[in-house]
Scaffold this motif. Sequence first.
Motif, PDB file in Angstrom:
ATOM      1  N   PHE A 132      15.665  13.703 -24.065  1.00 47.22           N
ATOM      2  CA  PHE A 132      14.573  12.882 -24.846  1.00 47.22           C
ATOM      3  C   PHE A 132      14.597  11.471 -24.753  1.00 47.22           C
ATOM      4  CE2 PHE A 132      15.571  16.341 -28.415  1.00 47.22           C
ATOM      5  CZ  PHE A 132      14.694  17.376 -27.877  1.00 47.22           C
ATOM      6  N   TRP A 133      15.748  10.661 -24.420  1.00 50.92           N
ATOM      7  CA  TRP A 133      15.712   9.355 -24.128  1.00 50.92           C
ATOM      8  C   TRP A 133      15.235   9.085 -22.698  1.00 50.92           C
ATOM      9  CZ3 TRP A 133      20.298   6.266 -26.605  1.00 50.92           C
ATOM     10  CH2 TRP A 133      20.218   6.403 -28.218  1.00 50.92           C
ATOM     11  N   LEU A 134      15.843   9.550 -21.678  1.00 54.53           N
ATOM     12  CA  LEU A 134      15.227   9.237 -20.365  1.00 54.53           C
ATOM     13  C   LEU A 134      14.180   9.937 -19.841  1.00 54.53           C
ATOM     14  CD1 LEU A 134      18.842   8.791 -18.651  1.00 54.53           C
ATOM     15  CD2 LEU A 134      17.448   7.059 -19.332  1.00 54.53           C
ATOM     16  N   GLY A 135      14.147  11.338 -20.434  1.00 62.49           N
ATOM     17  CA  GLY A 135      12.977  12.228 -20.021  1.00 62.49           C
ATOM     18  C   GLY A 135      12.019  11.921 -20.818  1.00 62.49           C
ATOM     19  N   ARG A 136      12.102  11.510 -21.905  1.00 60.92           N
ATOM     20  CA  ARG A 136      11.017  11.209 -22.753  1.00 60.92           C
ATOM     21  C   ARG A 136      10.264  12.242 -23.016  1.00 60.92           C
ATOM     22  NH1 ARG A 136      10.278   7.569 -18.801  1.00 60.92           N
ATOM     23  NH2 ARG A 136       8.100   8.347 -18.193  1.00 60.92           N
ATOM     24  N   LEU A 137      10.660  13.660 -23.345  1.00 59.70           N
ATOM     25  CA  LEU A 137       9.931  14.792 -23.805  1.00 59.70           C
ATOM     26  C   LEU A 137       9.181  14.725 -24.728  1.00 59.70           C
ATOM     27  CD1 LEU A 137       9.788  17.779 -22.419  1.00 59.70           C
ATOM     28  CD2 LEU A 137      11.394  18.469 -24.366  1.00 59.70           C
ATOM     29  N   ALA A 138       7.828  15.088 -24.622  1.00 59.79           N
ATOM     30  CA  ALA A 138       7.157  14.922 -25.810  1.00 59.79           C
ATOM     31  C   ALA A 138       6.549  16.114 -26.136  1.00 59.79           C
ATOM     32  CB  ALA A 138       5.677  13.938 -25.183  1.00 59.79           C
ATOM     33  N   GLU A 139       5.877  16.296 -27.540  1.00 59.48           N
ATOM     34  CA  GLU A 139       5.471  17.417 -28.206  1.00 59.48           C
ATOM     35  C   GLU A 139       4.646  18.347 -27.457  1.00 59.48           C
ATOM     36  OE1 GLU A 139       6.333  17.927 -31.187  1.00 59.48           O
ATOM     37  OE2 GLU A 139       5.612  19.815 -31.279  1.00 59.48           O
ATOM     38  N   GLY A 140       5.091  19.415 -27.161  1.00 61.19           N
ATOM     39  CA  GLY A 140       4.170  20.301 -26.313  1.00 61.19           C
ATOM     40  C   GLY A 140       4.161  20.377 -25.030  1.00 61.19           C
ATOM     41  N   GLU A 141       5.147  19.625 -24.253  1.00 64.08           N
ATOM     42  CA  GLU A 141       5.351  19.541 -22.960  1.00 64.08           C
ATOM     43  C   GLU A 141       6.149  20.607 -22.314  1.00 64.08           C
ATOM     44  OE1 GLU A 141       4.645  15.082 -21.691  1.00 64.08           O
ATOM     45  OE2 GLU A 141       6.549  15.329 -22.079  1.00 64.08           O
ATOM     46  N   THR A 142       6.074  20.656 -21.092  1.00 61.09           N
ATOM     47  CA  THR A 142       6.930  21.775 -20.362  1.00 61.09           C
ATOM     48  C   THR A 142       8.240  21.076 -19.638  1.00 61.09           C
ATOM     49  OG1 THR A 142       4.924  22.728 -19.832  1.00 61.09           O
ATOM     50  CG2 THR A 142       6.744  23.274 -18.523  1.00 61.09           C
ATOM     51  N   LEU A 143       9.360  21.936 -20.228  1.00 63.86           N
ATOM     52  CA  LEU A 143      10.638  21.483 -19.556  1.00 63.86           C
ATOM     53  C   LEU A 143      11.070  22.385 -18.400  1.00 63.86           C
ATOM     54  CD1 LEU A 143      13.315  19.547 -19.613  1.00 63.86           C
ATOM     55  CD2 LEU A 143      14.072  20.957 -21.612  1.00 63.86           C
ATOM     56  N   LEU A 144      11.701  21.865 -17.364  1.00 61.34           N
ATOM     57  CA  LEU A 144      12.575  22.873 -16.800  1.00 61.34           C
ATOM     58  C   LEU A 144      13.931  22.567 -16.566  1.00 61.34           C
ATOM     59  CD1 LEU A 144      12.851  25.143 -14.294  1.00 61.34           C
ATOM     60  CD2 LEU A 144      12.314  23.428 -12.735  1.00 61.34           C
ATOM     61  N   VAL A 145      14.874  23.399 -16.953  1.00 67.25           N
ATOM     62  CA  VAL A 145      16.242  23.173 -16.961  1.00 67.25           C
ATOM     63  C   VAL A 145      17.018  24.158 -15.804  1.00 67.25           C
ATOM     64  CG1 VAL A 145      18.231  23.501 -18.358  1.00 67.25           C
ATOM     65  CG2 VAL A 145      16.208  23.062 -19.550  1.00 67.25           C
ATOM     66  N   GLN A 146      17.528  23.303 -14.855  1.00 69.33           N
ATOM     67  CA  GLN A 146      18.360  24.026 -13.828  1.00 69.33           C
ATOM     68  C   GLN A 146      19.611  24.375 -14.427  1.00 69.33           C
ATOM     69  OE1 GLN A 146      16.964  25.005 -11.125  1.00 69.33           O
ATOM     70  NE2 GLN A 146      15.654  23.546 -10.294  1.00 69.33           N
ATOM     71  N   GLY A 147      19.834  25.825 -14.277  1.00 70.87           N
ATOM     72  CA  GLY A 147      21.089  26.180 -14.869  1.00 70.87           C
ATOM     73  C   GLY A 147      21.298  26.385 -16.321  1.00 70.87           C
ATOM     74  N   GLY A 148      20.165  27.369 -16.693  1.00 69.55           N
ATOM     75  CA  GLY A 148      19.976  27.423 -18.296  1.00 69.55           C
ATOM     76  C   GLY A 148      21.242  27.844 -19.095  1.00 69.55           C
ATOM     77  N   THR A 149      22.224  28.464 -18.392  1.00 64.15           N
ATOM     78  CA  THR A 149      23.195  29.083 -19.344  1.00 64.15           C
ATOM     79  C   THR A 149      24.484  28.118 -19.333  1.00 64.15           C
ATOM     80  OG1 THR A 149      24.102  30.290 -17.479  1.00 64.15           O
ATOM     81  CG2 THR A 149      22.821  31.348 -19.172  1.00 64.15           C
ATOM     82  N   SER A 150      24.270  26.829 -18.495  1.00 68.35           N
ATOM     83  CA  SER A 150      25.329  25.767 -18.795  1.00 68.35           C
ATOM     84  C   SER A 150      25.286  25.265 -20.134  1.00 68.35           C
ATOM     85  CB  SER A 150      24.677  24.476 -17.709  1.00 68.35           C
ATOM     86  OG  SER A 150      23.835  23.873 -18.226  1.00 68.35           O
ATOM     87  N   GLY A 151      26.623  24.627 -20.596  1.00 68.77           N
ATOM     88  CA  GLY A 151      26.698  24.262 -21.923  1.00 68.77           C
ATOM     89  C   GLY A 151      25.631  23.029 -21.999  1.00 68.77           C
ATOM     90  N   VAL A 152      25.247  22.090 -21.203  1.00 70.54           N
ATOM     91  CA  VAL A 152      24.169  21.322 -21.387  1.00 70.54           C
ATOM     92  C   VAL A 152      22.749  21.927 -21.266  1.00 70.54           C
ATOM     93  CG1 VAL A 152      22.841  19.254 -20.224  1.00 70.54           C
ATOM     94  CG2 VAL A 152      25.483  19.461 -20.038  1.00 70.54           C
ATOM     95  N   GLY A 153      22.635  23.014 -20.497  1.00 66.76           N
ATOM     96  CA  GLY A 153      21.474  23.694 -20.583  1.00 66.76           C
ATOM     97  C   GLY A 153      21.203  24.267 -21.799  1.00 66.76           C
ATOM     98  N   MET A 154      21.907  24.824 -22.394  1.00 64.32           N
ATOM     99  CA  MET A 154      21.764  25.829 -23.471  1.00 64.32           C
ATOM    100  C   MET A 154      21.386  24.719 -24.521  1.00 64.32           C
ATOM    101  SD  MET A 154      24.559  28.538 -23.060  1.00 64.32           S
ATOM    102  CE  MET A 154      24.027  29.940 -24.499  1.00 64.32           C
ATOM    103  N   ALA A 155      22.000  23.455 -24.702  1.00 62.88           N
ATOM    104  CA  ALA A 155      21.904  22.572 -25.748  1.00 62.88           C
ATOM    105  C   ALA A 155      20.257  21.896 -25.386  1.00 62.88           C
ATOM    106  CB  ALA A 155      22.863  21.549 -25.605  1.00 62.88           C
ATOM    107  N   ALA A 156      19.919  21.808 -24.122  1.00 62.57           N
ATOM    108  CA  ALA A 156      18.556  21.125 -23.674  1.00 62.57           C
ATOM    109  C   ALA A 156      17.447  22.204 -24.057  1.00 62.57           C
ATOM    110  CB  ALA A 156      18.459  20.655 -22.303  1.00 62.57           C
ATOM    111  N   MET A 157      17.753  23.446 -23.679  1.00 60.86           N
ATOM    112  CA  MET A 157      16.750  24.112 -24.097  1.00 60.86           C
ATOM    113  C   MET A 157      16.436  24.509 -25.563  1.00 60.86           C
ATOM    114  SD  MET A 157      17.302  27.410 -21.214  1.00 60.86           S
ATOM    115  CE  MET A 157      19.084  27.891 -22.081  1.00 60.86           C
ATOM    116  N   GLN A 158      17.383  24.734 -26.329  1.00 65.22           N
ATOM    117  CA  GLN A 158      17.184  24.979 -28.009  1.00 65.22           C
ATOM    118  C   GLN A 158      16.501  23.710 -28.543  1.00 65.22           C
ATOM    119  OE1 GLN A 158      20.287  27.498 -29.774  1.00 65.22           O
ATOM    120  NE2 GLN A 158      21.528  26.549 -28.314  1.00 65.22           N
ATOM    121  N   MET A 159      17.149  22.448 -28.332  1.00 63.22           N
ATOM    122  CA  MET A 159      16.630  21.173 -28.661  1.00 63.22           C
ATOM    123  C   MET A 159      15.258  21.001 -28.212  1.00 63.22           C
ATOM    124  SD  MET A 159      19.867  18.562 -29.093  1.00 63.22           S
ATOM    125  CE  MET A 159      19.724  18.209 -27.155  1.00 63.22           C
TER     126      MET A 159
END
Length: 334
Positions: A132-159
């Motif tokens: 959100f801060w560095l990546g500035r993910l905006a409404e409706g954009e597309t996010l790729l998470v490398q390693g989706g089941t990492s702890g960080v990945g699961m938090a990132a995907m859901q948020m």
Amino acid sequence: MRVIEIRGKGGPEVLALAERPMPVCGEGQVLVRVAAAGVNRPDVQQRKGLYPPPPGVTDIPGLDVAGVVEAVAPDVTWPRPGDAVCALVAGGGYAEFCLVPAPQCMPIPRGFSFAQAATLPEVFFTAWNNVFWLGRLAEGETLLVQGGTSGVGMAAMQMARELRGATVIATSSSAAKRAVCLEYGAHHVVDYREADWPDQVRALAGGAGVDVILDGQGGDYTPLEMALLAPDGRLVLIASHRAPMAEISTRDIYIRRLTLTGSTLRARPAAYKGRIAQELVAQVWPLLEAGRIRTHICGTHRLEDAAAAQAVLDANAQIGKLVLTVSDLAETIP
Ligand SMILES: NC(=O)c1ccc[n+]([C@@H]2O[C@H](COP(=O)([O-])OP(=O)(O)OC[C@H]3O[C@@H](n4cnc5c(N)ncnc54)[C@H](OP(=O)(O)O)[C@@H]3O)[C@@H](O)[C@H]2O)c1
């Protein structure tokens, strides 16, 4: 107090139970009696000698804790002794007592046990800061998470899905992990072991490409990821497990206005982390309490068995989070 020490660089066997003096609160600090502590990939990197604590930070590993406030410095107004909190720390989590800068303490989400709360700080702070801060993910954009089941990945995907309505694409190594990605926020998931994973991501993203990529791999992934980015896309690096060096086209950066950025949180000032804590408590804690964002614990070990917990990470057998139970309170809900 009982703590886990890192005695040399190496495998989990260098982790040893030891006795250390109780820490004493300095200015702005809170002493937490730890009920449970999170286990994170950076702890393994520290054990291998690749991620030393910043100057002035304890050498005891552990980046997040949940417990009860034992004492506070005279200048601390919140939390108060007796409060149940979870907190991000720069070190010291694998111990019965842990010092925390007051701004990094957060209330425990309603209905969460201490063990569940101990899974939150490191991964949610990291995902918030980078997506959100560095990546500035905006409404409706597309996010790729490398390693989706990492702890960080699961938090990132859901948020990203809940708070930005993002289209989330994850990568993962096994069918079981890919199924979990889809349960925890991913719309699409790709097997990164398949050589054409970038083509698969490109096809799923459609149109211009991916707006934000969260990556802990670096190295040869970096040019592949830059090629996946849409114009004005952001690549956010949070580790470089494949390699720290990469060969990239700098031309791509200015032709398509790409941003290459990244961070580690550990050495950032308490005030910076405190701002993230406030945003998390305001925007994410209600979603956790409503069950719209979840944490997933795949294993619980006692403090003295920290080596067994880290061995799970070494084997890459974790899905989501591992927790150390430090006191009898760990499984209780405050
Ligand atoms: N910069 C910071 O502030 C910060 C803070 C915390 C963590 N981190 C980094 O964030 C990442 C996640 O941390 P964590 O503790 O949540 O991790 P973790 O549970 O140890 O997960 C590591 C992840 O890396 C994935 N992975 C391994 N090889 C890969 C590859 N070739 N391509 C794509 N993904 C691959 C794994 O996927 P599979 O399980 O499917 O193999 C797994 O999901 C780690 O890289 C960690 O070092 C950075």
